[in-house]
Motif scaffolding. Structure first.
Motif, PDB file in Angstrom:
ATOM      1  N   GLU A  81      11.165  74.763   7.342  1.00 52.08           N
ATOM      2  CA  GLU A  81      11.535  75.455   8.580  1.00 52.08           C
ATOM      3  C   GLU A  81      10.394  76.334   9.069  1.00 52.08           C
ATOM      4  N   GLY A 120      19.260  83.581   6.653  1.00 51.28           N
ATOM      5  CA  GLY A 120      18.271  83.126   7.639  1.00 51.28           C
ATOM      6  C   GLY A 120      18.788  83.036   9.052  1.00 51.28           C
ATOM      7  N   ASP A 137      20.442  70.640   6.176  1.00 49.32           N
ATOM      8  CA  ASP A 137      20.169  72.075   6.157  1.00 49.32           C
ATOM      9  C   ASP A 137      19.441  72.464   4.862  1.00 49.32           C
ATOM     10  N   SER A 167      21.601  77.434   4.423  1.00 49.92           N
ATOM     11  CA  SER A 167      21.280  78.583   5.278  1.00 49.92           C
ATOM     12  C   SER A 167      22.441  78.874   6.239  1.00 49.92           C
ATOM     13  N   ASP A 168      22.168  79.676   7.247  1.00 43.75           N
ATOM     14  CA  ASP A 168      23.169  80.037   8.268  1.00 43.75           C
ATOM     15  C   ASP A 168      23.837  78.815   8.905  1.00 43.75           C
ATOM     16  N   ASP A 169      23.099  77.711   9.036  1.00 44.33           N
ATOM     17  CA  ASP A 169      23.667  76.502   9.649  1.00 44.33           C
ATOM     18  C   ASP A 169      24.955  76.095   8.923  1.00 44.33           C
ATOM     19  N   ASP A 201      15.445  72.664   9.345  1.00 38.60           N
ATOM     20  CA  ASP A 201      16.777  72.699   8.710  1.00 38.60           C
ATOM     21  C   ASP A 201      17.856  72.347   9.730  1.00 38.60           C
ATOM     22  N   THR A 202      17.689  72.866  10.936  1.00 36.02           N
ATOM     23  CA  THR A 202      18.713  72.671  11.958  1.00 36.02           C
ATOM     24  C   THR A 202      18.660  71.258  12.550  1.00 36.02           C
TER      25      THR A 202
HETATM   26 MG    MG Z   1      19.187  77.900   9.148  1.00 36.37          MG
END
Ligand code: MG
Ligand code: R7I
Ligand code: MG
Length: 349
Positions: free
Chosen positions: A27, A96, A20, A57-59, A298-299
């Motif tokens: 990304e 994000g 990530d 990030s959000d991940d 990233d994911t």
């Molecule tokens: Mg992310």
């Protein structure tokens, strides 16, 4: 390492964070030359750069919520997990997040909410999201539950808190199952690994909800199975270009266009590849290759990192990369707690 060893737990959780943090750089990029990837990775080895320069990030933000919830509740508690997602989002909204899921996270923070699964159902005109946001945070389910049936069930429910479309939550199930198998050492036999995933997903996708979503979205009857067959076909070929991987499997924000891709990255990088430095071990190859695909880097790197980390173990993760990534040390400590929970709940162990 031996099946379900602490090293594998640490590898899975830490390499997910690394994917990530390191993948965030690219990304959304359409094309990422391998040269740029290697330059980026080389810069992590520069010790003068300091610690924690790459933010997660959000991940990772959501995966941390999953981990904390599973640990605190010693199992799956949808109310608790939903509350943690909402709280995390309101504390750091700038990580994000996908543009749709933000609505869900806002609704989840309402104290009047009686059904925590309802906001996710309201997404995209009532069909629910097929984004990869459920899959990107699915690895911890494989690290909390030793039984495959539990991994399947709870990774689905955990994803359904934000992703109620089967093409979203079945992606989470696939990712969790891949980590589960990798943790057992199943990647030592890559052909069997992919066959077992296909067999499992045949069952997971054998229901009316999946068939109906697939019909509406004009996908194959069992969308993830069909993609896994493509993964197997690509595995069998001696040479595969990045362009072919992208056109066959995708590199996008939909779970269907990223989870099978992440699995392919891991399988493809089990052996040395011409396009990657000889000095790289399998884990470094996996992350580098994931970034070179571009798109949702990233994911894809996060998911591939978790599967690969569960295979190679923590010893394969470069120390200097850990030092560069926010939340990596934290993940390492949580991996130990998950390892304890996992072995407490295993029968006779
Ligand atoms: Mg992310
Ligand atoms: O799935 P989600 O949490 O996003 C995760 C991604 C990862 O790459 C993260 O790193 C972060 O960058 O975001 O968020 P959602 O908003 O549920 O889904 C992501 C996107 O997929 C949406 O914003 C839509 O563009 C698209 N999408 C859909 N579009 C049309 N119809 C998802 N579901 C649909 C749909 O049903
Ligand atoms: Mg992403």
């Amino acid at each position: 390492g031996s099946p379900a060893s602490l090293s594998r737990f640490r590898g899975a959780l830490v390499a997910g964070v690394l994917g990530d943090c390191i993948g965030g750089e690219f990304e959304g990029a359409e094309e990422v030359p391998m040269e740029s990837v290697l330059q980026h990775l080389n810069s992590l080895d520069d010790e003068s750069k300091g610690n924690g320069i790459l933010e997660y990030s959000d991940d990772t933000a959501m995966a941390r919520c999953v981990v904390q919830s599973l640990l605190t509740r010693a199992g799956f508690d949808e109310q608790d997990m939903a509350r943690r997602f909402a709280k995390e989002y309101s504390a750091s909204p700038g990580r994000g997040y996908g543009s749709g899921v933000i609505q869900v996270l806002k609704k989840l923070s309402s104290p009047q909410l009686s059904d925590v699964y309802q906001p996710a159902r309201d997404q995209f005109n009532g069909r629910g999201s097929f984004g990869n946001g459920g899959a990107m945070r699915a690895a911890p389910f494989a690290l909390a539950f030793p039984e495959m049936a539990d991994v399947r069930r709870f990774s689905r429910l955990g994803a359904m808190l934000t992703h109620s479309c089967s093409l979203g939550y079945n992606g989470a199930v696939l990712q969790a199952l891949a980590v589960h198998l990798s943790l057992q050492g199943a990647l030592n036999l890559p052909q069997q690994f992919i066959s077992r995933l296909i067999t499992e997903m045949e069952e997971v996708e054998d229901n009316e909800a999946t068939r109906s979503d697939a019909r509406i979205l004009k996908e194959a009857e069992k969308p993830f199975c069909e993609r896994l067959h493509r993964v197997r076909d690509l595995m069998d070929r001696s040479k595969v270009s990045i362009e072919e991987v992208i056109s066959e499997l995708g590199n996008g924000i939909a779970a269907l266009h990223s989870v099978p891709t992440a699995i392919f990255c891991v399988l493809h990088c089990l052996q040395p590849r011409e396009c990657l430095p000889e000095k790289y071990g399998g884990l470094e190859r996996t992350i580098a290759y994931s970034l070179a695909l571009g798109g949702d880097t990233d994911t894809i790197a996060c998911m591939a990192g978790a599967i690969a980390g569960a295979h190679y173990g923590i010893e394969a993760v470069p120390q200097l990369w850990i030092k560069c990534c926010e939340g990596a040390e934290d993940a390492d400590m949580n991996a130990e707690r998950l390892h304890m929970l996992y072995h407490q709940s295993s029968p006779g162990g």
